[in-house]
Design an enzyme around this catalytic site. Structure first.
Site, PDB file in Angstrom:
ATOM      1  N   GLU A 142       0.815  -1.216   0.000  1.00 52.93           N
ATOM      2  CA  GLU A 142       0.000   0.000   0.000  1.00 52.93           C
ATOM      3  C   GLU A 142       0.850   1.267   0.000  1.00 52.93           C
ATOM      4  OE1 GLU A 142      -2.926  -0.400   3.141  1.00 52.93           O
ATOM      5  OE2 GLU A 142      -4.227  -1.548   1.805  1.00 52.93           O
ATOM      6  N   GLU A 297      -6.269  -8.045  -0.801  1.00 54.34           N
ATOM      7  CA  GLU A 297      -6.780  -8.152   0.569  1.00 54.34           C
ATOM      8  C   GLU A 297      -8.291  -7.978   0.474  1.00 54.34           C
ATOM      9  OE1 GLU A 297      -4.875  -5.388   3.248  1.00 54.34           O
ATOM     10  OE2 GLU A 297      -2.881  -5.885   2.495  1.00 54.34           O
TER      11      GLU A 297
END
Ligand code: GLA
Ligand code: ZN
Length: 654
Positions: A142, A297
């Site tokens: 991220e 995710e």
């Protein structure tokens, strides 16, 4: 199709790993993501490496047929590095150097950090490049999360000055582009250029936008360095886990060019209970490369830090997974395999709870896994129909965020509003960059094309002149590339295409409304935030204002340009009016539409010569669909009952 979980063997005793792997296989899991935060365990002290535990984990998983997404561990630099070299740590806008603890503390510009991360990455890749179990690489974790894209350290300041020099060539050009005659800002040496740290008044939006561009470029060049290291040794494809709408400090359209595969992290609980916000992010991610993507995710339990969100209702994990697949996901990886009993994410739940025994959520993932095993090959690799394109630009988002101009106006809010209206009308939507190929789209909607260059106008004009239909929203054509307001009448460089100009505007702001009416219609529509009073030159008036001192003036116009047409809407219709307007527009263009009952999402995919239609029930009520065809999932023919949070997929030749 890949179906998996994010797994942290380092959080559990080795004696447990074999059981984990067996339970995974029994849930039809065939891939896990590993090691994205394991730097301190892989390089316990500078220059000493330990891959033995990771080797063992991979072997244990391989015995059950489970493959691996291997991560570079750079999102969490170890304590020995951060304390020995505090200069690698990011500096926040208020001048504070972040300290060790948490994660993502690094400055992506730092040459020293780049050296250390290239070193651990090289060791890792050398070690695993020829391991046949590693099927994909993930860079870092991220990029940009926790507000980590923008750094205000001295090294960034010097790099920004060099970046400006590269962009403008001379100080004279920069002074001109940034309007530095204002408030005595004239720069006489590159070293004088500041970073936009907190100031007593509004800082220069030209400097700010360039700084936003610079920050995005730094993260992209850091990512590219990681890609280059991996490619030295490995031929496996490379991704990084991106984030959906609301995380917009990196220009993903540019970052994605360096990736083989897009993936992103999806937590529907944080979408405020609005499934269409999740769909927006899926479509945005698919549009980055125009290709299938992975969810790296996918939420599988109550999510949160100190406070958790409600648990997914029975059926919801499956629904969210099919929603992802409907919008183009070819891989689903759940976050996380087992809920960790310590540190920052004690309450960020995974498939298994802290105790590790299979339970309801495990059984749901397992049942979904069975379906994926049965149908995955038939569903993966499908394409989305090229029907409506929504133009989304990260730099436009930065410019509008710097100066919303009307109270309450937000770029992402506007994008979502248009997306929802188009989806409510029943259209298939691709979310793409304004620079992408537009050929073949029945309609191109640009809710706010804010920063406009002559090259962009040419690109749009080529699409329109060849027969395309372009809809432009208000505040388009307002800024030039350096973020100065243009001095032509608005919409600036777009005015010739629009065939009208803005006589004056009224930033009415949130909470204020005005009325408008489509010509020939009787219902009054509501708009908000902004009013452009339009003066058509050659365009035709399609709607007029019905309140305010501009009642009777043009609110929406259409201009025919060679084979095509251009609409310009001077205001921002409220939800119901925007849905009406988009429905009307699609109807004018003869686009095939399938509006659905509230809470039921219909998504079309093209697979070979077949059309696959996903029906997703986002409500807790059962719904019956008549005449939809045969459901691949349940086998039901023609009358399909969608259970609460249920899914059906039909297929027919197209
Ligand atoms: C992000 C991160 C994960 C984890 C989850 C839950 O998406 O990538 O490492 O922190 O959120 O917080
Ligand atoms: Zn920095």
């Amino acid at each position: 199709m890949y179906y998996g979980a994010d797994y942290y063997p380092e959080h559990w005793p080795q004696e447990r790993w074999a059981l984990d792997a067996r339970l995974m296989r029994e849930a039809h899991i065939n891939v896990v993501r590993l090691a994205e935060f394991a730097w301190a365990l892989l390089e316990p002290s500078e220059g000493t490496y330990d891959f033995s535990w990771l080797d063992l984990a991979i072997e244990t998983l391989a015995r059950e047929g489970i493959k691996v997404v291997m991560c570079t561990p750079t999102a969490a630099p170890p304590a020995w590095l951060c304390t020995a070299h505090p200069e690698i740590m990011r500096v926040t806008r208020d001048g504070r150097r972040v300290s060790f603890g948490m994660r993502r503390q690094y400055c992506a510009t730092s040459a020293l950090y780049r050296r250390y991360s290239a070193n651990i990455n090289r060791k890792l890749v050398e070690h695993y490049a020829h391991n046949e179990n590693v099927v994909l690489w993930q860079l870092d974790n991220e990029f940009g999360c926790h507000d980590s894209t923008r750094c205000y350290c001295p090294e960034c300041q010097a790099a920004f000055q060099a970046w400006c020099r590269q962009r403008y060539g001379s100080l004279q050009a920069l002074n001109e582009a940034w309007g530095t005659s204002f408030w005595s800002h004239v720069y006489t040496a590159w070293e004088q250029i500041p970073l936009p740290t907190d100031s007593v008044a509004i800082s220069n939006p030209c400097l700010e936008l360039d700084y936003d561009r610079f920050s995005s470029d730094q993260m992209i060049s850091y990512a590219r360095e990681q890609v280059d290291v991996i490619k030295e040794f490995s031929i496996a494809p490379i991704t990084t886990n991106l984030m959906g709408i609301g995380f917009d400090t990196i220009d993903y359209h540019r970052l994605a060019q360096d990736l083989d595969l897009v993936s992103w992290d999806n937590y529907p609980s944080f979408a405020g209970g609005t499934p269409s916000r999740v769909s927006f992010s899926h479509d945005l991610m698919r549009g980055l490369k125009g290709q299938p993507f992975w969810v790296m995710e996918e939420q599988s339990g109550p999510a949160g830090g100190a406070v958790a969100t409600p648990t997914p209702m029975p059926g919801q994990i499956r629904l969210w997974s099919y929603q992802a697949m409907a919008h183009g996901a070819d891989g689903i990886v759940y976050f996380r395999w087992r809920t960790c009993s310590f540190n920052s994410e004690e309450y960020w739940h995974g498939i298994l709870d802290h105790h590790g025994e299979p339970d309801r959520r495990y059984r749901e993932v397992q049942a979904m896994g069975e379906e994926v095993e049965r149908l995955g090959a038939r569903l993966e690799g499908a394409a989305s129909p090229r029907s409506v394109a929504l133009l989304y630009s990260y730099p436009d988002g930065w410019a509008v965020t710097l100066q919303p101009t009307a109270e309450g106006l937000s770029y992402s809010g506007l994008m979502l509003a248009y997306y929802n209206a188009l989806r409510t009308a029943g259209a298939s939507v691709d979310i793409i960059s304004p620079w992408d190929e537009l050929d073949g789209y029945e309609l191109v909607v640009a809710p706010m094309l804010h920063v406009v260059t002559p090259e962009l106008v040419d690109h749009l004009a080529a699409y329109v002149e060849a027969g395309g239909s372009l809809y432009l929203g208000t505040r388009s054509g307002v800024k030039d590339a350096s973020n100065r307001v243009v001095t032509q009448r608005l919409p600036g460089l777009l005015a010739p295409l629009v065939g009208a100009t803005v006589a004056e505007y009224d930033p009415i702001g949130a909470g204020q409304t005005r009325q408008f009416m489509l010509r020939g219609a009787h219902e009054v529509q509501t708009c908000t935030l902004w009013v452009d009073v339009l003066r058509p030159t050659i365009a035709e008036t399609i709607a007029t204002y019905a309140s305010g001192y501009y009642a009777g003036e043009t609110a929406l116009c259409r201009n025919r340009v060679k084979q095509g047409q251009v609409w310009y809407c001077g205001t921002i219709p409220e939800e119901a009016s925007l849905a009406m307007l988009m429905g009307w527009l699609l109807g004018e263009l003869g686009v095939e539409l399938h509006p659905m009952p509230k809470g039921i999402e219909r998504v079309v995919r093209l697979q070979g010569g077949c059309q696959q239609v996903y029906y997703l029930n986002h409500t807790s009520e059962a719904v019956t669909l008549v005449g939809a065809g045969t459901d691949l999932l349940s086998g039901a023919v023609n009358t399909i009952t969608l259970e609460p949070f249920g899914v059906a997929i039909t297929e027919k030749e197209s």
